[in-house]
Design a protein around this motif. Structure first.
Motif, PDB file in Angstrom:
ATOM      1  N   ASP A  21      -3.126 -18.261  41.536  1.00 47.85           N
ATOM      2  CA  ASP A  21      -4.095 -18.735  40.551  1.00 47.85           C
ATOM      3  C   ASP A  21      -3.717 -18.187  39.183  1.00 47.85           C
ATOM      4  O   ASP A  21      -3.504 -16.973  39.029  1.00 47.85           O
ATOM      5  CB  ASP A  21      -5.508 -18.279  40.922  1.00 47.85           C
ATOM      6  CG  ASP A  21      -6.021 -18.962  42.170  1.00 47.85           C
ATOM      7  OD1 ASP A  21      -5.755 -20.168  42.337  1.00 47.85           O
ATOM      8  OD2 ASP A  21      -6.679 -18.291  42.991  1.00 47.85           O
ATOM      9  N   VAL A  25      -6.819 -30.728  41.643  1.00 46.18           N
ATOM     10  CA  VAL A  25      -7.904 -30.212  40.802  1.00 46.18           C
ATOM     11  C   VAL A  25      -9.066 -31.194  40.928  1.00 46.18           C
ATOM     12  O   VAL A  25      -8.959 -32.352  40.517  1.00 46.18           O
ATOM     13  CB  VAL A  25      -7.466 -30.086  39.331  1.00 46.18           C
ATOM     14  CG1 VAL A  25      -8.655 -29.694  38.458  1.00 46.18           C
ATOM     15  CG2 VAL A  25      -6.346 -29.059  39.201  1.00 46.18           C
ATOM     16  N   SER A  36     -12.768 -32.470  40.032  1.00 45.24           N
ATOM     17  CA  SER A  36     -13.683 -32.361  38.899  1.00 45.24           C
ATOM     18  C   SER A  36     -15.069 -31.927  39.367  1.00 45.24           C
ATOM     19  O   SER A  36     -15.676 -32.593  40.210  1.00 45.24           O
ATOM     20  CB  SER A  36     -13.782 -33.701  38.171  1.00 45.24           C
ATOM     21  OG  SER A  36     -14.704 -33.609  37.109  1.00 45.24           O
ATOM     22  N   PRO A  37     -15.588 -30.822  38.825  1.00 49.66           N
ATOM     23  CA  PRO A  37     -16.942 -30.389  39.200  1.00 49.66           C
ATOM     24  C   PRO A  37     -18.032 -31.116  38.414  1.00 49.66           C
ATOM     25  O   PRO A  37     -19.220 -30.938  38.707  1.00 49.66           O
ATOM     26  CB  PRO A  37     -16.928 -28.895  38.836  1.00 49.66           C
ATOM     27  CG  PRO A  37     -15.984 -28.816  37.675  1.00 49.66           C
ATOM     28  CD  PRO A  37     -14.925 -29.857  37.908  1.00 49.66           C
ATOM     29  N   VAL A  82      -7.811 -30.203  32.269  1.00 49.29           N
ATOM     30  CA  VAL A  82      -8.452 -29.198  33.119  1.00 49.29           C
ATOM     31  C   VAL A  82      -9.520 -28.441  32.329  1.00 49.29           C
ATOM     32  O   VAL A  82     -10.609 -28.163  32.836  1.00 49.29           O
ATOM     33  CB  VAL A  82      -7.405 -28.226  33.686  1.00 49.29           C
ATOM     34  CG1 VAL A  82      -8.078 -27.120  34.499  1.00 49.29           C
ATOM     35  CG2 VAL A  82      -6.401 -28.967  34.566  1.00 49.29           C
ATOM     36  N   THR A  85     -12.925 -25.630  33.791  1.00 48.31           N
ATOM     37  CA  THR A  85     -12.215 -24.876  34.819  1.00 48.31           C
ATOM     38  C   THR A  85     -11.241 -23.904  34.167  1.00 48.31           C
ATOM     39  O   THR A  85     -10.297 -24.340  33.498  1.00 48.31           O
ATOM     40  CB  THR A  85     -11.441 -25.833  35.745  1.00 48.31           C
ATOM     41  OG1 THR A  85     -12.377 -26.746  36.333  1.00 48.31           O
ATOM     42  CG2 THR A  85     -10.714 -25.079  36.841  1.00 48.31           C
TER      43      THR A  85
END
Length: 426
Positions: A42, A57, A59-60, A183, A188
């Motif tokens: 990370d 990745v 997406s939240p 991102v 994030t």
């Protein structure tokens, strides 16, 4: 893990003494495998530029998070538009970016709105302020001209860029500057990426001088070491520099063993020509599963590939241009695959040749060239002159390789040819 013999057996027409460029690509596609995702790490976004994603990745959030205005103007219910009549509206407030406007807009009303501001419920159309007539005596009414706008114009919909729960970027994508911004737009702060590929490199031969050594008759300074270092560094590899190794069996064995113990891939230059009187080929055979090829190409005919332990080996020719051409044609795509990259290789460009080029069918030729744009927007290319495989200055003067394919013959002035551009690579 397939042996080299297994890979060769699966390739139609495989002949190590007469391989085509496409057959080499097919072979290396089976020889090289991506790094394990278990070794991923990370990284904060500021440290992740150029790295390869190890996981998707997700997406939240929705991007954008709300329906919003695409420009400064006036927001209203677009169902009131007609193709033949202007629309007169009363301005009831101003919506700014960064906070929701409180209130309701009724029929016959509009809201002055700034770019990025949330569109209140019931408003779906924005007319740019420069295209509306603003009645400045009160600044409280506007006229939207007839036949200019359609319902939904200049509106950004919630999630039209990215949908919550969907992949914003997929594993194998390179984190370009644009990808970093993407991102970041998700809120994030970190991404999971493959570790850097470790590549060991050394030059071989008693005729090679390291920088700082005094010149001597018959010897040349080692340019390949620095060229390969630059090519690997631009790819984002971790480079293990093992310097120059003399034609001595013990020194060569030690260098190959050291490289295999710490690197995912090993690159050497020199010592792979047929009949060459040195110990490099013998040591490769002794320590690993290695094949020696004659490739139907120019420059760069001799090449060795294989495995030493868990490392993939690329034995390149010794001439400087041949090193660069074989790296660009074969090694770079293979290393990208090992890095976990799924990005397609950049397409070849088509350009008109400004000179006649001699070419025999039956091999692929890579000629150094300079690509330019003509007045009509078409691409033109001419060679840099002397195409000898030791003329390293041609790789500096040119901005691409003219790729003359296996079955291709002579090229006349004005014929189109394929060009592999150097931008961002060499």
């Amino acid at each position: 893990m397939k042996s080299l013999a297994d890979i060769a057996a699966a390739l139609q027409g495989y002949d190590p003494q007469a391989l085509t460029v496409s057959q080499v690509g097919d072979f290396l596609a089976q020889l090289t495998q991506p790094l394990s995702a278990h070794e991923a790490q990370d990284l904060p976004l500021f440290d992740a530029l150029g790295r390869v994603l190890a996981h998707d990745v997700i997406s939240p959030i929705h991007v954008p998070p709300h329906n919003n205005s695409a420009m400064d103007g006036f927001a209203f219910d677009g169902s009131q538009l007609t193709p033949t009549q202007a629309l007169h509206l009363r301005v009831v407030g101003t919506a700014l970016a960064g906070k929701a406007w409180q209130g309701r807009v009724q029929a016959g009303e509009c809201l002055k709105i700034m770019t990025g501001a949330i569109l209140p419920e019931g408003l779906d159309t924005v007319a740019p302020q420069e295209l509306c007539q603003v009645h400045t005596e009160s600044d409280a009414t506007i006229t939207v001209p007839a036949g200019v706008f359609q319902r939904g114009d200049n509106r950004r919909l919630q999630g039209e860029d990215l949908r919550q729960g969907h992949a914003a970027l997929h594993a194998g994508a390179h984190l370009t500057p644009a990808a970093l911004g993407l991102v970041a737009s998700l809120g994030t702060p970190k991404v999971r990426v493959h570790r850097r590929l470790r590549v060991a490199y050394f030059s071989t031969g008693d005729e090679i001088l390291s920088l700082g050594e005094a010149p001597r008759e018959g010897a040349v300074y080692d340019s390949n070491r620095f060229t390969v270092f630059g090519l690997l560094t631009r790819m984002g590899c971790e480079v293990v520099d093992l310097g120059v190794v003399r034609d001595d069996p013990l020194l060569l064995e030690a260098a190959f063993s050291e490289a295999a113990a710490q690197a995912d891939a090993i690159i050497t230059s020199g010592g792979v020509s047929v009949g060459e009187a040195d110990f490099t080929k013998a040591m490769m055979k002794k320590l690993g599963d290695v094949a020696f090829w004659k490739i139907a190409m120019r420059p760069g005919r001799p090449m060795a590939v294989g495995r030493l332990g868990n490392s993939v080996l690329f034995g390149l020719p010794g001439n400087p241009v041949a090193v660069m051409v074989t790296f660009l044609a074969f090694v770079r795509p293979a290393l990208l695959r090992m890095m976990g990259s799924t990005a397609p290789m950049p397409p070849l460009l088509r350009a008109k040749s400004l000179e006649a080029l001699r070419k025999k069918p039956g091999r692929t030729e890579y000629q150094r060239g300079t690509v330019s744009t003509a007045a009509d927007g078409s691409l033109h290319v001419r060679t840099t002159g002397n195409q000898g495989s030791g003329v390293l200055s041609s790789m500096v003067q040119g901005n691409g390789l003219i790729v003359l394919h296996h079955a291709q013959g002579n090229v006349a002035v004005g014929d189109e040819v394929d060009v592999m551009v150097f931008e961002g690579v060499v």
